[in-house]
Design a protein around this motif. Structure first.
Motif, PDB file in Angstrom:
ATOM      1  N   GLN A  97       0.836  -1.193   0.000  1.00  0.00           N
ATOM      2  CA  GLN A  97       0.000   0.000   0.000  1.00  0.00           C
ATOM      3  C   GLN A  97       0.878   1.254   0.000  1.00  0.00           C
ATOM      4  O   GLN A  97       1.975   1.256   0.562  1.00  0.00           O
ATOM      5  N   PRO A  98       0.419   2.337  -0.647  1.00  0.00           N
ATOM      6  CA  PRO A  98       1.259   3.535  -0.737  1.00  0.00           C
ATOM      7  C   PRO A  98       1.741   4.016   0.631  1.00  0.00           C
ATOM      8  O   PRO A  98       0.976   4.113   1.585  1.00  0.00           O
ATOM      9  N   LYS A  99       3.035   4.292   0.697  1.00  0.00           N
ATOM     10  CA  LYS A  99       3.707   4.868   1.868  1.00  0.00           C
ATOM     11  C   LYS A  99       3.659   3.958   3.096  1.00  0.00           C
ATOM     12  O   LYS A  99       3.775   4.432   4.224  1.00  0.00           O
ATOM     13  N   ASP A 150       8.175  -3.989  18.096  1.00  0.00           N
ATOM     14  CA  ASP A 150       6.759  -3.619  18.027  1.00  0.00           C
ATOM     15  C   ASP A 150       6.182  -3.778  16.625  1.00  0.00           C
ATOM     16  O   ASP A 150       5.067  -3.315  16.360  1.00  0.00           O
ATOM     17  N   PHE A 151       6.946  -4.400  15.716  1.00  0.00           N
ATOM     18  CA  PHE A 151       6.477  -4.591  14.346  1.00  0.00           C
ATOM     19  C   PHE A 151       6.454  -6.083  14.012  1.00  0.00           C
ATOM     20  O   PHE A 151       7.180  -6.559  13.131  1.00  0.00           O
ATOM     21  N   PRO A 152       5.600  -6.840  14.719  1.00  0.00           N
ATOM     22  CA  PRO A 152       5.466  -8.265  14.391  1.00  0.00           C
ATOM     23  C   PRO A 152       4.857  -8.429  13.006  1.00  0.00           C
ATOM     24  O   PRO A 152       4.285  -7.495  12.425  1.00  0.00           O
ATOM     25  N   LEU A 153       4.958  -9.621  12.485  1.00  0.00           N
ATOM     26  CA  LEU A 153       4.490  -9.894  11.131  1.00  0.00           C
ATOM     27  C   LEU A 153       3.023  -9.526  10.952  1.00  0.00           C
ATOM     28  O   LEU A 153       2.627  -8.983   9.910  1.00  0.00           O
ATOM     29  N   SER A 154       2.203  -9.774  11.953  1.00  0.00           N
ATOM     30  CA  SER A 154       0.771  -9.479  11.828  1.00  0.00           C
ATOM     31  C   SER A 154       0.527  -7.987  11.608  1.00  0.00           C
ATOM     32  O   SER A 154      -0.338  -7.596  10.811  1.00  0.00           O
ATOM     33  N   ARG A 155       1.280  -7.150  12.305  1.00  0.00           N
ATOM     34  CA  ARG A 155       1.112  -5.699  12.132  1.00  0.00           C
ATOM     35  C   ARG A 155       1.550  -5.274  10.738  1.00  0.00           C
ATOM     36  O   ARG A 155       0.873  -4.459  10.085  1.00  0.00           O
ATOM     37  N   VAL A 156       2.658  -5.804  10.262  1.00  0.00           N
ATOM     38  CA  VAL A 156       3.184  -5.408   8.960  1.00  0.00           C
ATOM     39  C   VAL A 156       2.239  -5.860   7.845  1.00  0.00           C
ATOM     40  O   VAL A 156       2.011  -5.136   6.870  1.00  0.00           O
ATOM     41  N   GLU A 197      -0.622  -3.346   7.795  1.00  0.00           N
ATOM     42  CA  GLU A 197      -0.303  -1.991   7.347  1.00  0.00           C
ATOM     43  C   GLU A 197       0.144  -1.928   5.891  1.00  0.00           C
ATOM     44  O   GLU A 197      -0.054  -0.906   5.231  1.00  0.00           O
ATOM     45  N   THR A 198       0.736  -3.004   5.394  1.00  0.00           N
ATOM     46  CA  THR A 198       1.239  -2.973   4.013  1.00  0.00           C
ATOM     47  C   THR A 198       0.287  -3.592   3.008  1.00  0.00           C
ATOM     48  O   THR A 198       0.380  -3.305   1.808  1.00  0.00           O
ATOM     49  N   GLY A 199      -0.610  -4.463   3.479  1.00  0.00           N
ATOM     50  CA  GLY A 199      -1.470  -5.195   2.559  1.00  0.00           C
ATOM     51  C   GLY A 199      -0.775  -6.365   1.896  1.00  0.00           C
ATOM     52  O   GLY A 199      -1.357  -7.016   1.017  1.00  0.00           O
ATOM     53  N   LEU A 200       0.448  -6.678   2.281  1.00  0.00           N
ATOM     54  CA  LEU A 200       1.188  -7.797   1.717  1.00  0.00           C
ATOM     55  C   LEU A 200       0.897  -9.076   2.497  1.00  0.00           C
ATOM     56  O   LEU A 200       0.647  -9.035   3.702  1.00  0.00           O
ATOM     57  N   ALA A 201       0.988 -10.197   1.831  1.00  0.00           N
ATOM     58  CA  ALA A 201       0.813 -11.486   2.501  1.00  0.00           C
ATOM     59  C   ALA A 201       2.032 -11.786   3.368  1.00  0.00           C
ATOM     60  O   ALA A 201       3.159 -11.378   3.050  1.00  0.00           O
ATOM     61  N   ALA A 202       1.823 -12.510   4.437  1.00  0.00           N
ATOM     62  CA  ALA A 202       2.909 -12.826   5.361  1.00  0.00           C
ATOM     63  C   ALA A 202       4.045 -13.554   4.653  1.00  0.00           C
ATOM     64  O   ALA A 202       5.234 -13.272   4.884  1.00  0.00           O
ATOM     65  N   GLU A 203       3.701 -14.492   3.771  1.00  0.00           N
ATOM     66  CA  GLU A 203       4.749 -15.266   3.104  1.00  0.00           C
ATOM     67  C   GLU A 203       5.587 -14.403   2.157  1.00  0.00           C
ATOM     68  O   GLU A 203       6.774 -14.678   1.922  1.00  0.00           O
ATOM     69  N   VAL A 204       4.986 -13.339   1.609  1.00  0.00           N
ATOM     70  CA  VAL A 204       5.727 -12.416   0.745  1.00  0.00           C
ATOM     71  C   VAL A 204       6.775 -11.664   1.561  1.00  0.00           C
ATOM     72  O   VAL A 204       7.931 -11.501   1.139  1.00  0.00           O
ATOM     73  N   ILE A 205       6.379 -11.210   2.732  1.00  0.00           N
ATOM     74  CA  ILE A 205       7.299 -10.484   3.609  1.00  0.00           C
ATOM     75  C   ILE A 205       8.408 -11.411   4.099  1.00  0.00           C
ATOM     76  O   ILE A 205       9.590 -11.035   4.124  1.00  0.00           O
ATOM     77  N   GLU A 206       8.047 -12.617   4.462  1.00  0.00           N
ATOM     78  CA  GLU A 206       9.046 -13.571   4.948  1.00  0.00           C
ATOM     79  C   GLU A 206      10.029 -13.945   3.838  1.00  0.00           C
ATOM     80  O   GLU A 206      11.239 -14.090   4.090  1.00  0.00           O
TER      81      GLU A 206
END
Length: 745
Positions: free
Chosen positions: A264-266, A306-312, A315-324
Motif C-alpha cells: 500500500q502507498p507509503k 513492536d512490528f510483528p508480522l501481523s502488524r506489517v 499496514e502494508t497489505g502484503l501477505a505474510a509469506e511475501v514479507i518472509e
C-alpha cells in the motif's frame, strides 16, 4: 507583479567594459580535448554526420552521467554517439541522450533579455538594461525591506562551477540570506538521511555494484525507464541475481523482477521495520559488523520488536509469506544492494524510510563491499554538485554555516570578510515560498528551473509567484510556465553550449564540453553571474572566478579535508583522461581505480567513526482517502523519453513520438467498471486543490483504489498535496486523495 522600467542608463562603464568581452569570449568554441570516435559510434550515424573530430561530453539530462561523443565538423555539431570506454555507460545511451543536441535548436529559445514593459508585455532589451534593472530592482527591495527580502532558487541542471558562483555571488556578494534549489524536490531526503546515519552526505556505491550483487532490492524506483543505462548495468550481472522491486504499482521494472512487493502507498517504513524485526528474531544479522562499526542498534532492536508480522501484514497489505520471503532473500544473499529513488524521497516520512533501508544494510553487513550498499540514485544531472557546492543548505564544499571554523576556512580561501558568510543555512524551498506569501520575500531569482510547473499544489504556487514585486527567470527557453510570468527573463546557454563539471549519482566528477554556440545574445549562466556581479558592484570579489576551469581550482581548495575532498584532481584534462573521477580524491591520492566505493574500512564520518541506527514511529498519510475523494493518486516517471517538466524533451520530435501527447490516467479495471469508464474516455481527476482532464488508461498496473498520472504533464501538480518531510523538507508528491468522473463533452 509590479511593472519594471524599460530603460536604465547608469553603470554604463560595466556595459562598455564587460558585455562586449563576454559576448566575444562566448562566441568561439572553447578549447576541449578532441577524442577520436570509437568504431561503435560512427556506424550508428549517417556518414555525413561522422564529422572530422569527436568531443567527449557528459550528458546533461539525468544523474547517470553518461559520456557522449559529439561529432563535429568545424564549429558545427553534427550528431553524437555514446562513448564506449567511459565507465558509466560503456557504449550505451538512452533516447534522451541520443536527442541531446536536437533540443538546442528549438524556436522558443531565449535569445535576448526580455523585460516586462509598462503595458505588461515582455519586450527585448539589451544586456545593459537587463543587468541594470536586475541590480536596481533587487537592491531597492533590499533597502526597503532588508537583505532577507530577496532570494534565489537554483537547480541541479547547471554545472558545478556555475552553482558555486551563483551561491557565492548571491550570499556573499549580494547579501541574499535565502536560496534553495530544485534538488529539494528530488534529493534532499537522501542528503539528510546520509548525514544523520553516516555523518556526511555520502552515497557509498559505484555502478559496478549493479553487476556484482546477487540480490538487488529496488525501492520506489522504476529503474528500467527512469535510469535505463543503470538498468542495463543490472542486465549485465552474471550472478543471476534476485531482483526485488518494492512499488505499489506494476511497472516495467517490477515486471522484470523476481519478486514484486506491491504494498500500500507509503507503507514501506512499516515493511522495513517488520523485516528488520524478522532478521533480528531469526538471528540473520551480522553482529560482528554491528558491534564494531555502528551505534544505537540495541535501541533500534527494541523499537522494531513492536512490528510483528501481523502488524506489517495489516499496514502494508502484503501477505505474510511475501514479507518472509523478502527477509529470507536478504539473509541468503552474499552481496545485497539496496537502491531507492523518488518513491522513497518524495514522502511525508521520507528520511526515516531511507534510514530504514540503511538500517537493513548495516545490520546485515551489506556495505563497503562489492555488490552491496544502501544506495540512493540521484535525479538531475548535477544534483550531487548542487548538494555539495550550491551554497544553500550547506556552506560551499559540504561545510556548515553554523561552524565558525568552517566559515573562517571558506572566507580565507575566497579572500572575503568572514562577516559576509551567514551563520545559518538558507530557508528550504517551501519556506521561501511561504515567505513570499507572507511578504517577507519580495524579489526572487529563478535559475534553470520551472516552479510554476513543478512545485507541489500548482495553483497556489502560481498565485504565490504572482505576488512578488520582482521575478527574474534565467533559462534557455522563454516559454516555460515560470518565464511567462516573469518581470525579467535572462537568456542562458544550455547543455552543449558551455563547459564545466557534473557530479553523478556514484560521486563521479565528469566534464561537459562546449560543442555549439548559444543562439543570439544568450550567455552561459557562468557569464551571466559574472555580468550581474559587475553591475551589482561586487565584481572585484569574483576576479579569481574568471572561468569554469579556474573556478574548479577554487572548488578543489574548498573541498580539501572534507569527505568530498577532490584536491588531487589535476583539472579537466585529468577528468577526461580518467573517464571521470569519483570523490574523494585528496591531494595525496595515488588511486587509479575507475570504480571506488566508500566505507570499505568500516569507518563512517561521525566523530566516533560509527554509523547510526535511526528510527521513528510511522505516521499516517497526510491526506487519506474519504467518501468524497476515495482514490489515492500516485505520480512518477511516465516514459524513458520524458524528463521533468519537459522543458527540453518536448522540443524533440523523436522523443515526442515515444509517449502519449495527451495526459493519461491509469485506473484499475475494478474502479473503472464502477465508474463506467473505458480506456480512451475523457475523464476528470479532482483533488481538494484542483482538477484536470485526461484520457483513461484502464490497466491492472495500478491496484484498486489507486490511480497514476505521470509527473511530466503541466496539469499534474494541480492535484498534489503540500505535505513535507519534517527533516528534509522534501515535498510528498506521491500520494494524495482524488476522485475520478467521466468528463462531459
Amino acid at each position: 507583479m509590479s511593472q519594471a522600467p524599460t530603460n536604465g542608463t547608469h553603470l554604463s562603464t560595466p556595459s562598455q567594459r564587460f558585455i562586449p568581452r563576454l559576448l566575444q569570449r562566448t562566441g568561439p568554441l572553447t578549447e576541449s580535448l578532441a577524442l577520436n570516435a570509437s568504431e561503435f559510434g560512427p556506424r550508428l550515424l549517417p556518414p555525413q554526420m561522422h564529422g572530422d573530430r569527436a568531443t567527449a561530453s557528459v550528458c546533461g539530462f539525468c544523474s547517470t552521467g553518461c559520456n557522449l561523443n559529439v561529432h563535429q565538423r568545424g564549429d558545427e555539431a553534427l550528431g553524437l554517439s555514446p562513448a564506449t570506454d567511459y565507465p558509466v555507460n560503456l557504449g550505451m545511451a538512452c533516447p534522451k541522450g541520443w536527442e541531446a543536441l536536437a533540443v538546442l535548436d528549438a524556436p522558443d529559445r531565449a535569445t535576448r533579455p526580455l523585460l516586462r514593459n509598462a503595458v505588461g508585455k515582455l519586450e527585448p532589451v539589451g544586456w545593459d538594461v537587463a543587468a541594470t534593472t536586475f541590480g536596481d530592482r533587487m537592491q531597492a527591495i533590499q533597502r526597503e525591506h532588508g537583505p532577507q527580502s530577496v532570494a534565489f532558487l537554483s537547480t541541479g541542471q547547471i554545472v558545478t562551477e556555475e552553482m558555486a558562483l551563483l551561491g557565492a555571488l548571491a550570499k556573499f556578494g549580494m547579501g541574499m540570506l535565502h536560496g534553495d534549489g530544485n534538488t529539494r524536490q528530488c534529493m534532499a531526503t537522501a542528503v539528510v538521511a546520509y548525514k544523520q546515519a553516516f555523518g556526511f552526505d555520502a552515497p557509498p556505491y559505484t555502478y559496478a555494484d549493479f553487476e556484482q550483487s546477487d540480490t538487488i532490492v529496488l525501492v520506489g524506483s522504476n529503474l528500467c525507464i527512469a535510469h535505463p543505462i543503470l538498468w542495463q548495468r543490472v542486465m549485465r550481472n552474471q550472478f543471476d541475481p534476485q531482483i526485488i522491486a518494492i512499488d505499489p504499482r506494476t511497472t516495467e521494472t517490477t515486471m522484470a523482477a523476481t519478486q514484486h512487493l506491491a504494498l500500500q502507498p507509503k507503507s514501506d517504513l512499516a515493511l522495513f521495520y517488520g523485516v528488520a524485526h524478522l532478521l533480528i528474531e531469526r538471528e540473520w544479522i551480522d553482529r560482528e559488523f554491528i558491534d564494531a562499526h555502528t551505534s544505537g542498534f540495541d535501541e533500534f532492536a527494541a523499537f522494531v520488536s513492536d512490528f510483528p508480522l501481523s502488524r506489517v501484514v495489516a499496514e502494508t497489505g502484503l501477505a505474510a509469506e511475501v514479507i518472509e520471503r523478502f527477509a529470507e532473500s536478504i539473509h541468503n544473499g552474499l552481496r545485497v544492494s539496496f537502491w531507492w529513488t523518488m518513491g522513497v524521497n518524495q514522502s511525508h516520512q521520507a528520511v526515516r524510510t531511507a534510514q530504514a533501508i540503511i538500517n537493513l544494510a548495516l545490520m546485515t553487513g551489506n556495505i563497503g563491499r562489492p555488490g552491496t550498499g544502501a544506495n540512493s540514485i540521484t535525479g538531475q544531472c548535477n544534483a550531487m554538485g548542487s548538494r555539495l557546492f550550491s551554497n544553500t543548505t550547506n556552506l560551499l564544499g559540504g561545510h556548515d554555516f553554523a561552524s565558525a571554523e568552517d566559515r573562517q576556512k571558506v572566507a580565507g580561501i575566497l579572500a572575503i570578510d568572514e562577516s559576509r558568510i551567514p551563520h545559518e543555512a538558507s530557508w528550504p524551498y517551501h519556506r521561501i515560498m511561504e515567505g513570499i506569501l507572507r511578504r517577507e520575500i519580495r524579489g526572487l531569482w529563478v535559475v534553470a528551473t520551472n516552479p510554476a510547473h513543478s512545485w507541489i499544489n500548482q495553483e497556489t504556487a502560481r498565485d504565490v509567484l504572482s505576488r512578488l514585486d520582482f521575478l527574474v527567470v534565467q533559462d534557455m527557453y522563454h516559454s516555460t510556465e515560470t518565464a511567462r510570468i516573469a518581470d525579467l527573463v535572462l537568456p542562458a546557454a544550455g547543455w552543449g553550449e558551455k563547459e564545466g563539471t557534473f557530479i553523478n549519482s556514484e560521486r563521479r566528477i565528469g566534464v561537459t564540453s562546449k560543442v555549439a554556440r548559444a543562439p543570439g545574445e544568450a550567455l552561459a549562466d557562468f557569464h551571466i553571474f559574472k555580468l550581474l556581479a559587475e553591475y551589482w558592484g561586487c565584481g572585484e570579489m569574483f576576479r579569481r572566478w574568471e572561468s569554469p576551469a579556474a573556478t574548479f581550482e577554487i572548488l578543489k581548495q574548498l573541498s580539501a579535508g572534507q569527505p568530498c575532498d577532490v584536491a588531487g584532481i589535476d583539472g579537466y584534462a585529468m577528468l577526461r583522461e580518467r573517464g571521470g573521477v569519483q570523490w574523494p580524491y585528496p591531494a595525496e591520492s595515488d588511486e587509479y581505480a575507475t570504480e571506488r566505493r566508500l566505507f570499505a574500512d568500516g569507518r563512517f564520518f561521525h566523530p566516533d567513526g560509527r554509523a547510526k541506527f535511526l528510527c521513528e514511529e510511522p505516521r499516517p498519510l497526510p491526506e487519506p482517502t474519504t467518501s468524497k475523494f476515495p482514490l489515492t493518486l500516485l505520480t512518477g516517471r511516465g516514459s524513458v523519453a520524458q524528463w521533468h517538466t519537459q522543458t527540453r524533451t518536448a522540443k524533440s520530435a523523436v522523443l515526442r513520438k515515444l509517449y502519449p501527447e495527451e495526459l493519461y490516467v491509469e485506473i484499475n479495471p475494478h474502479d473503472a467498471a464502477g465508474l463506467l469508464i473505458s480506456s480512451g474516455d475523457l475523464i476528470i481527476v479532482a483533488s481538494q486543490r484542483g482538477e484536470l482532464r485526461g484520457r483513461a488508461m484502464v490497466t491492472p498496473a495500478v491496484q484498486p483504489g489507486q490511480v497514476f498520472i505521470p509527473m511530466h504533464y503541466e496539469a499534474t501538480n494541480r492535484l498534489t498535496h503540500p505535505s513535507f518531510d519534517p527533516y528534509s523538507h522534501q515535498p510528498s508528491y506521491k500520494a494524495c486523495a482524488v476522485r475520478v468522473a467521466m468528463a462531459s463533452n
